[in-house]
Design an enzyme around this catalytic site. Structure first.
Site, PDB file in Angstrom:
ATOM      1  N   GLY A  46      26.933  44.151  32.702  1.00 39.94           N
ATOM      2  CA  GLY A  46      26.545  43.071  33.867  1.00 39.94           C
ATOM      3  C   GLY A  46      26.935  43.033  35.086  1.00 39.94           C
ATOM      4  O   GLY A  46      27.566  44.484  35.397  1.00 39.94           O
ATOM      5  N   GLN A  51      30.037  41.550  43.646  1.00 35.97           N
ATOM      6  CA  GLN A  51      30.425  42.528  43.222  1.00 35.97           C
ATOM      7  C   GLN A  51      29.917  43.827  43.777  1.00 35.97           C
ATOM      8  O   GLN A  51      30.290  45.113  44.058  1.00 35.97           O
ATOM      9  CB  GLN A  51      29.980  43.329  41.647  1.00 35.97           C
ATOM     10  CG  GLN A  51      30.738  42.228  40.610  1.00 35.97           C
ATOM     11  CD  GLN A  51      30.909  42.780  39.102  1.00 35.97           C
ATOM     12  OE1 GLN A  51      30.260  42.088  38.916  1.00 35.97           O
ATOM     13  NE2 GLN A  51      31.300  43.870  39.101  1.00 35.97           N
ATOM     14  N   CYS A  91      35.545  46.118  33.199  1.00 33.92           N
ATOM     15  CA  CYS A  91      34.303  45.201  34.579  1.00 33.92           C
ATOM     16  C   CYS A  91      34.111  46.685  35.702  1.00 33.92           C
ATOM     17  O   CYS A  91      34.506  47.271  35.926  1.00 33.92           O
ATOM     18  CB  CYS A  91      35.079  44.495  35.491  1.00 33.92           C
ATOM     19  SG  CYS A  91      34.678  43.569  37.034  1.00 33.92           S
ATOM     20  N   LEU A  92      33.117  46.670  36.135  1.00 31.87           N
ATOM     21  CA  LEU A  92      32.523  47.665  37.154  1.00 31.87           C
ATOM     22  C   LEU A  92      33.528  47.840  38.140  1.00 31.87           C
ATOM     23  O   LEU A  92      33.672  48.525  39.155  1.00 31.87           O
ATOM     24  CB  LEU A  92      30.702  47.153  37.316  1.00 31.87           C
ATOM     25  CG  LEU A  92      30.434  48.120  36.295  1.00 31.87           C
ATOM     26  CD1 LEU A  92      28.656  47.746  36.879  1.00 31.87           C
ATOM     27  CD2 LEU A  92      30.018  49.510  35.441  1.00 31.87           C
ATOM     28  N   HIS A 133      31.789  36.276  32.291  1.00 31.62           N
ATOM     29  CA  HIS A 133      33.024  37.661  32.816  1.00 31.62           C
ATOM     30  C   HIS A 133      31.725  37.054  34.280  1.00 31.62           C
ATOM     31  O   HIS A 133      32.563  36.956  35.133  1.00 31.62           O
ATOM     32  CB  HIS A 133      32.585  38.416  32.241  1.00 31.62           C
ATOM     33  CG  HIS A 133      32.837  39.726  32.896  1.00 31.62           C
ATOM     34  ND1 HIS A 133      34.516  40.399  32.659  1.00 31.62           N
ATOM     35  CD2 HIS A 133      32.669  40.163  33.739  1.00 31.62           C
ATOM     36  CE1 HIS A 133      33.845  41.278  33.819  1.00 31.62           C
ATOM     37  NE2 HIS A 133      33.328  41.171  34.316  1.00 31.62           N
ATOM     38  N   GLU A 134      30.408  37.408  33.957  1.00 30.68           N
ATOM     39  CA  GLU A 134      30.105  37.287  35.208  1.00 30.68           C
ATOM     40  C   GLU A 134      29.880  35.897  35.956  1.00 30.68           C
ATOM     41  O   GLU A 134      29.840  36.213  37.438  1.00 30.68           O
ATOM     42  CB  GLU A 134      28.194  37.736  35.644  1.00 30.68           C
ATOM     43  CG  GLU A 134      28.117  39.292  34.083  1.00 30.68           C
ATOM     44  CD  GLU A 134      28.774  40.010  34.858  1.00 30.68           C
ATOM     45  OE1 GLU A 134      29.016  39.738  36.440  1.00 30.68           O
ATOM     46  OE2 GLU A 134      29.260  41.237  33.976  1.00 30.68           O
ATOM     47  N   HIS A 137      32.810  35.833  37.777  1.00 25.60           N
ATOM     48  CA  HIS A 137      32.769  36.842  39.605  1.00 25.60           C
ATOM     49  C   HIS A 137      32.143  36.065  40.870  1.00 25.60           C
ATOM     50  O   HIS A 137      32.118  35.739  42.195  1.00 25.60           O
ATOM     51  CB  HIS A 137      32.357  37.839  39.332  1.00 25.60           C
ATOM     52  CG  HIS A 137      32.532  39.059  39.325  1.00 25.60           C
ATOM     53  ND1 HIS A 137      33.635  39.770  38.982  1.00 25.60           N
ATOM     54  CD2 HIS A 137      31.926  39.700  37.627  1.00 25.60           C
ATOM     55  CE1 HIS A 137      33.882  40.645  38.727  1.00 25.60           C
ATOM     56  NE2 HIS A 137      32.947  41.616  37.942  1.00 25.60           N
TER      57      HIS A 137
END
Ligand code: NI
Length: 167
Positions: A46, A51, A91-92, A133-134, A137
């Site tokens: 995701g 991000q 997480c990226l 999670h997304e 963000h």
């Protein structure tokens, strides 16, 4: 298509609250395509526009094992949630860090697709975690902010050390 650079925690730009997309046009579709490519390449399951330093309410997700179930959600809104699950998240924007976070077990999310059509996704398990999670963000929250202050301090120190090594 270019791969987009991903902001790393604790970059203060990750705290930006994303604005709703007013008009779904080619620039939004291009953004979604570039985000998807960046997510697949990373690889991740995701990615939120936040991000990649674009502060619009756009997320891409593919939590399938076959990596062919791309979901693009524009202006996602949580319509319902129930239950509790604890899942190890990464997480990226927080490379190499994984920790357990408590989330709702099931969620229903309303959103617009890349054609501007209203859609609803009902999810549980990993996809439900990923959606939460997304969407976090887009509110300027990174998953580590669900952890204790002590853990957050350790994570910041570890990431600072990593960036010295790779710089
Ligand atoms: Ni993330």
């Amino acid at each position: 298509m270019p791969l987009l650079p991903i902001l790393r925690f604790p970059d203060p730009r990750l705290k930006t609250v994303a604005a709703p997309v007013e008009k779904i046009d080619d620039s939004i579709r291009r953004l979604a395509r570039d985000m998807a490519e960046t997510m697949y390449e990373a690889p991740g399951i995701g990615l939120a526009a936040t991000q990649v330093d674009v502060h619009l309410r756009v997320i891409v997700i593919d939590s399938s094992e076959t990596r062919d179930q791309l979901l693009v959600l524009i202006n996602p809104e949580l319509e319902a949630s129930e239950g509790v699950q604890v899942c190890e998240e990464g997480c990226l924007s927080v490379p190499g860090i994984f920790d357990k976070v408590e989330r709702a077990q099931r969620v229903v999310v309303r959103y617009l697709d890349v054609q501007g059509k209203r859609q609803t996704v009902a999810a549980e398990g990993l996809l439900a975690v990923c959606l939460q999670h997304e969407m976090d963000h887009l509110e300027g929250r990174v998953f580590v902010e669900h952890l204790s202050q002590l853990k957050q301090t350790r994570i910041k120190a570890k990431l600072a050390k990593q960036s010295r090594i790779t710089a």
